[in-house]
Design an enzyme around this catalytic site. Sequence first.
Site, PDB file in Angstrom:
ATOM      1  N   THR A   8       0.839  -1.194   0.000  1.00 37.87           N
ATOM      2  CA  THR A   8       0.000   0.000   0.000  1.00 37.87           C
ATOM      3  C   THR A   8       0.869   1.237   0.000  1.00 37.87           C
ATOM      4  OG1 THR A   8      -1.796   1.183   1.123  1.00 37.87           O
ATOM      5  CG2 THR A   8      -0.193   0.060   2.525  1.00 37.87           C
ATOM      6  N   PRO A  11      -0.497   5.921   3.673  1.00 36.10           N
ATOM      7  CA  PRO A  11       0.219   5.874   4.953  1.00 36.10           C
ATOM      8  C   PRO A  11      -0.668   5.488   6.126  1.00 36.10           C
ATOM      9  CG  PRO A  11      -0.020   8.147   4.204  1.00 36.10           C
ATOM     10  CD  PRO A  11      -0.467   7.270   3.069  1.00 36.10           C
ATOM     11  N   GLY A  12      -1.945   5.894   6.077  1.00 36.32           N
ATOM     12  CA  GLY A  12      -2.851   5.532   7.159  1.00 36.32           C
ATOM     13  C   GLY A  12      -3.071   4.036   7.233  1.00 36.32           C
ATOM     14  N   LYS A  13      -3.265   3.411   6.074  1.00 40.04           N
ATOM     15  CA  LYS A  13      -3.448   1.963   6.048  1.00 40.04           C
ATOM     16  C   LYS A  13      -2.193   1.242   6.523  1.00 40.04           C
ATOM     17  CE  LYS A  13      -6.842   1.338   2.336  1.00 40.04           C
ATOM     18  NZ  LYS A  13      -7.101   0.661   1.045  1.00 40.04           N
ATOM     19  N   ASP A  73      -8.177  -3.843  -0.154  1.00 42.20           N
ATOM     20  CA  ASP A  73      -8.981  -2.806  -0.784  1.00 42.20           C
ATOM     21  C   ASP A  73     -10.216  -2.645   0.085  1.00 42.20           C
ATOM     22  OD1 ASP A  73      -9.410  -0.858  -2.778  1.00 42.20           O
ATOM     23  OD2 ASP A  73     -10.899  -2.130  -3.728  1.00 42.20           O
ATOM     24  N   SER A  74     -10.543  -1.427   0.366  1.00 42.98           N
ATOM     25  CA  SER A  74     -11.650  -1.199   1.272  1.00 42.98           C
ATOM     26  C   SER A  74     -12.346   0.087   0.915  1.00 42.98           C
ATOM     27  CB  SER A  74     -11.151  -1.149   2.726  1.00 42.98           C
ATOM     28  OG  SER A  74     -10.154  -0.145   2.857  1.00 42.98           O
ATOM     29  N   TYR A 158     -13.313   8.388   5.445  1.00 44.13           N
ATOM     30  CA  TYR A 158     -14.663   8.711   5.911  1.00 44.13           C
ATOM     31  C   TYR A 158     -14.836   8.510   7.424  1.00 44.13           C
ATOM     32  CZ  TYR A 158     -15.628   8.389   0.898  1.00 44.13           C
ATOM     33  OH  TYR A 158     -15.608   8.566  -0.469  1.00 44.13           O
ATOM     34  N   ASP A 159     -13.751   8.221   8.125  1.00 41.71           N
ATOM     35  CA  ASP A 159     -13.837   7.964   9.564  1.00 41.71           C
ATOM     36  C   ASP A 159     -14.577   9.053  10.344  1.00 41.71           C
ATOM     37  OD1 ASP A 159     -12.572   5.519   9.422  1.00 41.71           O
ATOM     38  OD2 ASP A 159     -10.596   6.271   9.989  1.00 41.71           O
TER      39      ASP A 159
END
EC number: 3.6.1.66
Length: 202
Positions: A8, A11-13, A73-74, A158-159
Site C-alpha cells: 500500500t 500511509p494511514g493503512k 482494498d476497502s 470517511y472515519d
Amino acid sequence: MTDLLLATRNPGKLVELRRMLDSAQIAGIRVLGLADLPPFPEEPETGATFAENALAKARDAAKATGLASVADDSGLAVDALGGMPGVLSARWSGRHGDDRANLELVLGQLADVPDERRGAAFVCAAALVVPGGEDIVVHGEWTGRLIREPRGTNGFGYDPIFVSDGEDRTSAELAPEEKDALSHRGRAMRALLPHLQALTGR
C-alpha cells in the site's frame, strides 16, 4: 526472518496494518512497505469488487518483489447510495485520495436523507499472495451509520462521519486500539493471521 510486504502507498493503512501485526505478536516476520523497496509498475485498480482489487495488488507486488505480499482494498458502502461509493471510495470526488472532498461529496449527496436511512458499512477485502503458494482472500465488514458533520481527528477517509453500531463516537474519535478491534480492516487482518503465522513455518 520472513519478509512480508504490505502493498500500500496509503500511509494511514500502512500504520494500521503494521500495528495489527505487531499486536498479534507473530514472531519471525519483518513487515515492509512499498517505500522500503525499489518502485515497480503498479496496475490501476480496475476491479469491480474489493476482492478483485486486493488480489490484483497483492499479485503485482509478489510478482515484482518475490515476497509474500498482503494488499487490501476497502471502502464505504452507503445504503441510500445503493452501496456506493464502494470500490470508488478513494476517488469518489474525482481526485484519488482527496479525503476531504470525498467526505464532503457523500455528505452533500445525503443532505436530504433522514437519520434513520443513513445506514452504511465499511467493507474490506485483504489478500495474501505467496510466490509459489496459494492465494488467500478474506473479508471484514463494519456496520453503522453516517452523521451530518465530521467529528474527530484520528483515522482517515470517511472515519469522521462514520458511527459504528453500538457507539456514539465516530471512527475518528476512537483510540487506535479501539478502532482495530472493531474495524473492517481489523476483522479482515485477524482472519489472515493464521495464514501469516504459517509463513514462519511454526
